[in-house]
Design an enzyme around this catalytic site. Structure first.
Site, mmCIF file in Angstrom:
data_model
loop_
_atom_site.group_PDB
_atom_site.id
_atom_site.type_symbol
_atom_site.label_atom_id
_atom_site.label_comp_id
_atom_site.label_asym_id
_atom_site.label_seq_id
_atom_site.Cartn_x
_atom_site.Cartn_y
_atom_site.Cartn_z
ATOM 1 N N GLU A 97 12.750 -8.070 3.137
ATOM 2 C CA GLU A 97 11.971 -8.636 1.970
ATOM 3 C C GLU A 97 11.748 -7.372 1.072
ATOM 4 O O GLU A 97 11.534 -6.439 1.303
ATOM 5 C CB GLU A 97 10.825 -9.105 2.705
ATOM 6 C CG GLU A 97 10.886 -10.268 3.339
ATOM 7 C CD GLU A 97 9.673 -10.990 4.264
ATOM 8 O OE1 GLU A 97 8.501 -10.429 3.608
ATOM 9 O OE2 GLU A 97 9.997 -11.610 5.042
ATOM 10 N N CYS A 110 7.194 -3.771 -3.954
ATOM 11 C CA CYS A 110 6.762 -3.471 -2.844
ATOM 12 C C CYS A 110 8.085 -3.426 -2.080
ATOM 13 O O CYS A 110 8.667 -4.403 -1.664
ATOM 14 C CB CYS A 110 5.880 -4.276 -2.242
ATOM 15 S SG CYS A 110 5.538 -4.075 -0.692
ATOM 16 N N CYS A 117 10.667 -3.386 12.209
ATOM 17 C CA CYS A 117 9.714 -2.167 12.463
ATOM 18 C C CYS A 117 9.624 -1.876 13.950
ATOM 19 O O CYS A 117 9.215 -2.866 14.674
ATOM 20 C CB CYS A 117 8.731 -2.162 11.727
ATOM 21 S SG CYS A 117 7.454 -0.753 11.880
ATOM 22 N N CYS A 121 2.663 -2.725 15.215
ATOM 23 C CA CYS A 121 0.967 -2.693 14.978
ATOM 24 C C CYS A 121 0.800 -4.157 15.008
ATOM 25 O O CYS A 121 1.243 -5.404 14.653
ATOM 26 C CB CYS A 121 0.695 -2.342 13.205
ATOM 27 S SG CYS A 121 1.401 -0.666 12.982
ATOM 28 N N CYS A 124 0.639 -7.105 12.088
ATOM 29 C CA CYS A 124 1.818 -6.747 11.282
ATOM 30 C C CYS A 124 2.813 -7.894 11.830
ATOM 31 O O CYS A 124 3.296 -7.660 12.730
ATOM 32 C CB CYS A 124 2.307 -5.629 11.077
ATOM 33 S SG CYS A 124 3.743 -5.464 9.907
ATOM 34 N N CYS A 342 3.478 -8.844 4.869
ATOM 35 C CA CYS A 342 4.743 -8.407 4.920
ATOM 36 C C CYS A 342 5.667 -8.954 6.112
ATOM 37 O O CYS A 342 4.937 -8.880 7.442
ATOM 38 C CB CYS A 342 4.720 -6.886 4.613
ATOM 39 S SG CYS A 342 4.916 -5.859 6.423
HETATM 40 N N1 SAH Z 1 4.360 1.083 7.955
HETATM 41 C C1 SAH Z 1 4.015 1.478 6.947
HETATM 42 C C2 SAH Z 1 4.359 0.664 5.660
HETATM 43 C C3 SAH Z 1 4.375 -0.812 5.620
HETATM 44 S S1 SAH Z 1 2.985 -1.974 5.840
HETATM 45 C C4 SAH Z 1 2.483 1.292 7.251
HETATM 46 O O1 SAH Z 1 1.994 0.975 8.258
HETATM 47 O O2 SAH Z 1 1.820 1.998 6.358
HETATM 48 C C5 SAH Z 1 1.966 -1.475 4.192
HETATM 49 C C6 SAH Z 1 0.732 -1.932 4.702
HETATM 50 O O3 SAH Z 1 0.212 -3.269 4.709
HETATM 51 C C7 SAH Z 1 -0.108 -1.125 5.692
HETATM 52 O O4 SAH Z 1 -1.208 -0.583 5.482
HETATM 53 C C8 SAH Z 1 -0.339 -2.179 6.773
HETATM 54 O O5 SAH Z 1 -1.070 -1.918 7.715
HETATM 55 C C9 SAH Z 1 -0.586 -3.512 5.859
HETATM 56 N N2 SAH Z 1 -0.360 -4.737 6.615
HETATM 57 C C10 SAH Z 1 0.582 -5.078 7.594
HETATM 58 N N3 SAH Z 1 0.337 -6.338 7.849
HETATM 59 C C11 SAH Z 1 -0.997 -6.628 7.243
HETATM 60 C C12 SAH Z 1 -1.502 -7.940 7.206
HETATM 61 N N4 SAH Z 1 -1.176 -9.173 7.968
HETATM 62 N N5 SAH Z 1 -2.552 -8.128 6.276
HETATM 63 C C13 SAH Z 1 -2.870 -7.159 5.521
HETATM 64 N N6 SAH Z 1 -2.072 -5.724 5.554
HETATM 65 C C14 SAH Z 1 -1.148 -5.768 6.395
#
Ligand code: SAH
Length: 353
Positions: A97, A110, A117, A121, A124, A342
């Protein structure tokens, strides 16, 4: 295996043309058509001799390898506010994406650095299926070209906040930044690399950025999400291997090494990490740090039961940080109607979310 042409510099393309028995200006023509015109296929570069183009196409078909290396747009969703999410297909059948986020004076892309990944987390969507593979240089650069084409507008900013953990693919990420600046005319200061933290990678990132880019001037954004280690581990399982104080120490060193302010991202999850005392603890943690906190209200994903906090609670958290003299902004949610979080578009089209 020959490298795809997308991602190569003018000098490299000239050398390639010469190795192909062509005059070096053919390399310059290809450079112009790849980056300025955004061609997908060599046969579209009509200024090249037909016999050469056909020869290359035949060779490409025999070897089964992409010559240019463009991705294929498979799906597009445009939100009411213009936010445009593309699902792009790789030559080995994977999907990633990328999102174009327009404002009046900016177009931010973006980009994804990996398909899937491994960081997992909890909030995510991308992490739910694990990692397929890291993206190659041309696949990262392509996303900026694909958004430019889909939105018919020149991207001004790039954030590595799509799928994947950039610091698990830092070589391709740095090379992509080099291409964006050198071949697409962007400035490093308009580029942000976001990481949740991978042990041992920050010191070498600064050093390698120095080698590849001359100077690391892009913004490093670190996803903190919690003001203390136990809560951070709950939200980010990989944080166990990288205690908060080590992460912050590495950030301090990175800021010193690069003379750049590090920014921190903090997702806001209602009732989990959005209480005023947690804002105060966060301020305490960042005291004396030249930094900026970016608050991201949670975008709901179907797999988890977290909730997005109310406007009042977001504002209270922001105000508490401000009262503690922490520079803070709240990320406006864009394109919420279009699977904003994302990794969601890919999962929802695959019937998994
Ligand atoms: N792996 C990297 C970059 C990808 S995610 C990182 O973790 O920074 C980019 C940002 O989007 C990160 O801060 C992540 O925590 C956030 N993110 C992921 N899922 C999300 C969600 N469901 N709602 C809001 N932010 C989210």
């Amino acid at each position: 295996m020959s490298r795809p042409l997308l991602g190569q510099s003018l000098g490299e393309l000239e050398a390639w043309a010469v190795a192909e028995g062509q005059p070096s200006f053919r390399g310059r023509q290809i450079h112009e058509w790849l980056y300025r015109r955004g061609v997908h296929d060599l046969s579209a570069i009509t200024v090249l001799p037909r016999a050469w183009r056909e020869g290359l196409r035949e060779r490409q078909a025999q070897q089964g390898q992409p010559l240019i290396g463009r991705l294929v747009e498979q799906h597009r969703r445009v939100a009411a506010d213009g936010t445009t999410k593309l699902l792009l297909g790789t030559s080995d059948g994977l999907q990633l994406e990328t999102v174009g986020i327009p404002t009046e004076d900016r177009l931010t892309v973006c980009v994804s650095s990996q398909v899937g990944c491994p960081m997992a987390c909890r909030f995510c969507a991308t992490g739910k299926d694990g990692l397929a593979r890291s993206l190659a240089l041309h696949e990262i650069v392509d996303q900026v070209l694909s958004v430019r084409e889909a939105m018919d507008r020149r991207p001004t900013h790039v954030v590595f906040m799509g799928m994947g953990e950039p610091l698990l693919n830092s070589e391709a990420v740095l090379q992509a930044i080099a291409v964006l600046c050198r071949d697409l005319g962007m400035a490093q200061r308009q580029i942000t690399v976001s990481t949740v933290g991978v042990p041992g990678t920050l010191p070498s990132l600064a050093e390698r950025a120095h080698q590849v880019l001359g100077r690391a001037q892009f913004t490093l954004a670190v996803s903190l999400h919690a003001p203390d280690q136990p809560l951070r581990e709950e939200l980010i399982p990989t944080a166990r291997a990288y205690p908060l104080d080590h992460l912050l120490e590495d950030c301090r060193r990175y800021a010193t090494d690069t003379s750049r302010r590090v920014s921190f991202e903090y997702i806001l999850l209602a009732g989990v990490n959005d209480a005023p005392q947690q804002a105060r603890a966060l301020a305490q943690l960042l005291r004396g740090f030249q930094s900026h906190v970016n608050l991201i209200p949670y975008n709901p994903i179907t797999e988890e039961r977290f909730e997005r906090p109310s406007h009042q609670s977001v504002d209270r958290f922001r105000q508490t940080l401000l009262d503690q003299h922490i520079a803070v902004s709240v990320r406006a949610s864009r394109g919420l109607d279009q699977d904003a979080a994302c990794g969601q578009l890919r999962r929802s089209l695959a019937g998994k979310a």
